[in-house]
Write a protein that holds these residues in place. Structure first.
Motif, PDB file in Angstrom:
ATOM      1  N   ASN A   1     100.050  30.333  34.651  1.00 54.01           N
ATOM      2  CA  ASN A   1      99.640  30.342  33.239  1.00 54.01           C
ATOM      3  C   ASN A   1     100.816  30.181  32.278  1.00 54.01           C
ATOM      4  O   ASN A   1     100.690  29.539  31.238  1.00 54.01           O
ATOM      5  CB  ASN A   1      98.897  31.641  32.907  1.00 54.01           C
ATOM      6  CG  ASN A   1      97.457  31.575  33.408  1.00 54.01           C
ATOM      7  OD1 ASN A   1      96.910  30.477  33.577  1.00 54.01           O
ATOM      8  ND2 ASN A   1      96.869  32.728  33.648  1.00 54.01           N
ATOM      9  N   ASN A   2     101.947  30.757  32.647  1.00 56.93           N
ATOM     10  CA  ASN A   2     103.084  30.693  31.713  1.00 56.93           C
ATOM     11  C   ASN A   2     103.718  29.302  31.628  1.00 56.93           C
ATOM     12  O   ASN A   2     104.610  29.068  30.823  1.00 56.93           O
ATOM     13  CB  ASN A   2     104.136  31.760  32.054  1.00 56.93           C
ATOM     14  CG  ASN A   2     104.736  31.537  33.425  1.00 56.93           C
ATOM     15  OD1 ASN A   2     104.318  30.627  34.156  1.00 56.93           O
ATOM     16  ND2 ASN A   2     105.718  32.339  33.770  1.00 56.93           N
ATOM     17  N   LEU A   3     103.236  28.371  32.464  1.00 60.44           N
ATOM     18  CA  LEU A   3     103.719  26.987  32.355  1.00 60.44           C
ATOM     19  C   LEU A   3     103.060  26.253  31.187  1.00 60.44           C
ATOM     20  O   LEU A   3     103.613  25.294  30.648  1.00 60.44           O
ATOM     21  CB  LEU A   3     103.383  26.202  33.630  1.00 60.44           C
ATOM     22  CG  LEU A   3     104.307  26.302  34.828  1.00 60.44           C
ATOM     23  CD1 LEU A   3     103.939  25.225  35.843  1.00 60.44           C
ATOM     24  CD2 LEU A   3     105.756  26.120  34.391  1.00 60.44           C
ATOM     25  N   ILE A   4     101.841  26.671  30.850  1.00 65.48           N
ATOM     26  CA  ILE A   4     101.030  25.899  29.911  1.00 65.48           C
ATOM     27  C   ILE A   4     101.502  26.116  28.475  1.00 65.48           C
ATOM     28  O   ILE A   4     101.513  27.240  27.977  1.00 65.48           O
ATOM     29  CB  ILE A   4      99.541  26.299  30.027  1.00 65.48           C
ATOM     30  CG1 ILE A   4      99.118  26.389  31.506  1.00 65.48           C
ATOM     31  CG2 ILE A   4      98.652  25.329  29.253  1.00 65.48           C
ATOM     32  CD1 ILE A   4      99.291  25.141  32.324  1.00 65.48           C
ATOM     33  N   ALA A   5     101.887  25.030  27.838  1.00 67.13           N
ATOM     34  CA  ALA A   5     102.335  25.111  26.442  1.00 67.13           C
ATOM     35  C   ALA A   5     101.125  25.043  25.518  1.00 67.13           C
ATOM     36  O   ALA A   5     100.140  24.357  25.821  1.00 67.13           O
ATOM     37  CB  ALA A   5     103.286  23.968  26.138  1.00 67.13           C
TER      38      ALA A   5
END
Lengths: 435, 435
Positions: B59-63
């Motif tokens: 999830n923390n990849l998604i900008a």
């Protein structure tokens, strides 16, 4: 530190050297526009004074010794086109040690002494570029090193010797035997008086060693390559190939397998619809398979004055661009692994086998029995050309380990009452592998 | 300033974006070995959350926005795989202005706005790489810019749209008409619901504009390209092609002539022994002729998830290598000339013409008379398929200026008592030009 003028030296002004000299002059304007610097040949090492005259070289271009070039601080790039190992190797090392980038077309030198040469280039932080050493004018070294660099390369199969490709096509088109076609190729200047480097596969072996080193990131030398030439190919083999919907080509082949690197040069049967099958005349083509890109192929003139000069001059332009940007050695040697070479006996292939046998009941059964004992199973069988009590038997096997095939043939040759001769054995490549 | 880890961002995680993400992960070890830095996707801009989950993205990849990527100083390379013009163009410009190198597969954007984009890359001293915009996984941009850079490129002819190549081959193999084959291609996912970009030649036009710009060092945009698609090709045309020993292909063609750059996309008859003729299925191949290298060809998969990802990832590796060596922009835009585009009426070609005429004496003479008045001379004439009082006339001309052919056909169409219809006109390419 963009230089408006970059001085280069030519070692050798033979066919390729002359081509490079002509090309750098003829296309000087576009070369300058494309890299921002003029490239000027300022010294030439060539003993044949008449050749230099023919090329229109001014007398003051001709160097009397290699030192005159090596010691000239104004020369930034040395172009080695002498060929052979000595003294080319010594001169290249000297140039690298004097911090000059080197461009070479010398496959013999790169395939045998690559390790030492690239170490010297890296140590001295200069470029050593060799696009012209494989496939003449065809871009293949840079595509492998850069454009396909995100792939695990799985396989390279190349028609990388134009002379033998011409000869095999001629044999196929005209039904002629090897000796006749060789004489014709020699009279046309396509084959040399001593043709062994081409027809025995040694030239292709040097090239596939270079390609395998880049593709698999491990140093493969010419001595690692298993080599068979085309001198045993007969008009009969070519006729059977056609009947079975194959084409005979001399290929350089390199594959990666868990047991090591397969690297070999030999004649093959390839399916007539394979992209390499339609490569004719003296053209070269290199088929590369990568895990992401799938199947690619690079096609063009694999030898000759101007095509080879095209590759050399492009390397000179790259070396000049790197020099201007102070980044020599940007894409250097990539042999960071040390993988074993897979012995030829461990390779797996289909095989075409042509043999002369006694024409009587039970012969095929005896032969098939020996094959069966070594797990060699047959995909097709043709029996033909009966002459007296002798018949020609043509077999194509399923995929099998080469050592098994060899062992079975050794046994079959002992059946001398029924097997008169094993006339030829040719590997079948380029078919989709169904495990 | 070799970085051990280089962070990249993905704009778009569709088919190609997903492929790039998978490839950078799957081959991360060999990529790191080959360039000396680990490449890590640290941000992804993609609205389809489910797609991101399918790809296993944390999830923390998604900008949440482009700014989150543009403003992240740790991201050095932005990979644009959204496609289309807006907002891709705006995002790319923003990234370049923040000194991030950009890799793109976006042919629409490069072919229409190349000038602006390359100017921004040069101004900000970063790389803008686009190998994947033409020919999918086939190395062609870098070979043209570097490996063939010492040549005056004379001609490029490419099968650069896989969908139409598949359709034409299918029409040829099965004798089917265009509409049927289109339906089949759509059902297989090879052609889109709205197929006009492929079948009307617009996709190929973007790609040939990009190739022509590089080859001839002058900005060619998609608007400069003369375009005809394949929707008027019938089973009859393909049957006649075979009878005349040609193959029908949709080609992108670019040539340099004294009057300017010829750049066009249209169906052609090419000789059946031409290297492009045997390129089947959805494969692409680009034939390049240079003054030194002669004829070369580059073959492979011109589209698809992993082949295109192969080209994108290679560009990312180059951008990373350049970053590590502080030489961004090493091989930048080379459109330093401003050459005119040659109008289609001035091109010279042979033509195949199929027409329906009255089946009575003197008809051919009347038609030939009109051709003669415009210097159109005929190489071959076939008359067939008589149906009632109508006949099908198939002509192949010698080389002639296109405007002359068009003028003559305008006159011939006025002969409405004897000429019922000019059914098709197809250019003949790839034969050796005998002045």
């Amino acid at each position: 530190m963009q230089k408006s003028l970059i001085k280069v030296a030519l070692l050798g002004a033979g066919t390729i050297g002359g081509g490079v000299y002509k090309l750098l002059n003829a296309n000087s304007k576009i070369i300058e526009q494309r890299i921002g610097s003029q490239i000027v040949v300022s010294k030439v090492l060539e003993r044949n004074a008449r050749r230099c005259q023919e090329l229109g070289m001014a007398n003051n271009l001709i160097a009397n010794s290699i030192d005159e070039i090596i010691d000239d601080p104004e020369i930034d790039i040395v172009i080695e086109l002498m060929g052979g190992i000595d003294p080319a190797r010594e001169f290249v090392i000297k140039a690298l040690e004097k911090k000059k980038s080197v461009v070479t077309a010398n496959k013999d030198m790169v395939a045998l002494h690559g390790k030492e040469l690239f170490a010297a280039a890296i140590k001295n932080k200069v470029d050593l570029l060799f696009e012209a050493s494989v496939g003449g004018g065809i871009p293949i070294i840079r595509p492998l090193k850069q454009c396909l660099a995100a792939n695990h390369i799985q396989e390279i199969m190349g028609i990388i010797n134009g002379t033998t490709n011409y000869m095999l096509e001629k044999m196929s088109q005209e039904g002629l035997d090897f000796d006749l076609v060789l004489k014709e190729a020699q009279s046309k200047g396509y084959a040399e008086a001593n043709p062994s480097s081409d027809v025995e596969g040694f030239d292709a072996a040097r090239k596939i060693a270079i390609l395998a080193s880049i593709a698999f990131n491990t140093r493969v030398t010419v001595n690692d390559v298993y080599v068979e030439g085309i001198s045993r190919i007969t008009a009969e083999d070519i006729a059977y190939a056609r009947e079975l919907h194959y084409v005979v080509k001399l290929l350089g082949i390199a594959k990666e397998a868990p047991e090591g690197i397969e690297v070999r040069v030999h004649p093959v049967f390839i399916p007539e619809q394979h992209p390499l099958a339609s490569v004719g005349d003296v053209f070269n083509a290199i088929f590369v398979k990568g895990d992401a890109v799938g199947e690619t192929m690079f096609y063009g003139r694999g030898a000759g004055e101007m095509p080879t000069a095209s590759a050399v001059a492009a390397d000179v332009m790259d070396a000049a661009r790197n020099l201007n940007n102070n980044v020599r050695g940007l894409v250097g040697c990539t042999c960071f692994e040390d993988k074993p070479i897979k012995p030829i006996g461990l390779t797996i292939s289909k095989y075409y086998i042509r043999m002369q046998v006694a024409d009587r009941p039970g012969v095929l059964a005896s032969i098939a029995y020996e094959f069966g004992r070594y797990n060699v199973s047959l995909a097709s069988v043709l029996q033909k050309n009966t002459l007296g009590d002798s018949a020609e038997l043509v077999l194509v096997t399923h995929r099998v380990k080469e050592q098994n095939l060899r062992d079975s043939l050794d046994k079959i040759k002992l059946l001398d009452a029924i097997v008169h001769e094993v006339s030829n054995v040719i590997r079948v490549e380029g078919e989709d592998v169904k495990a």
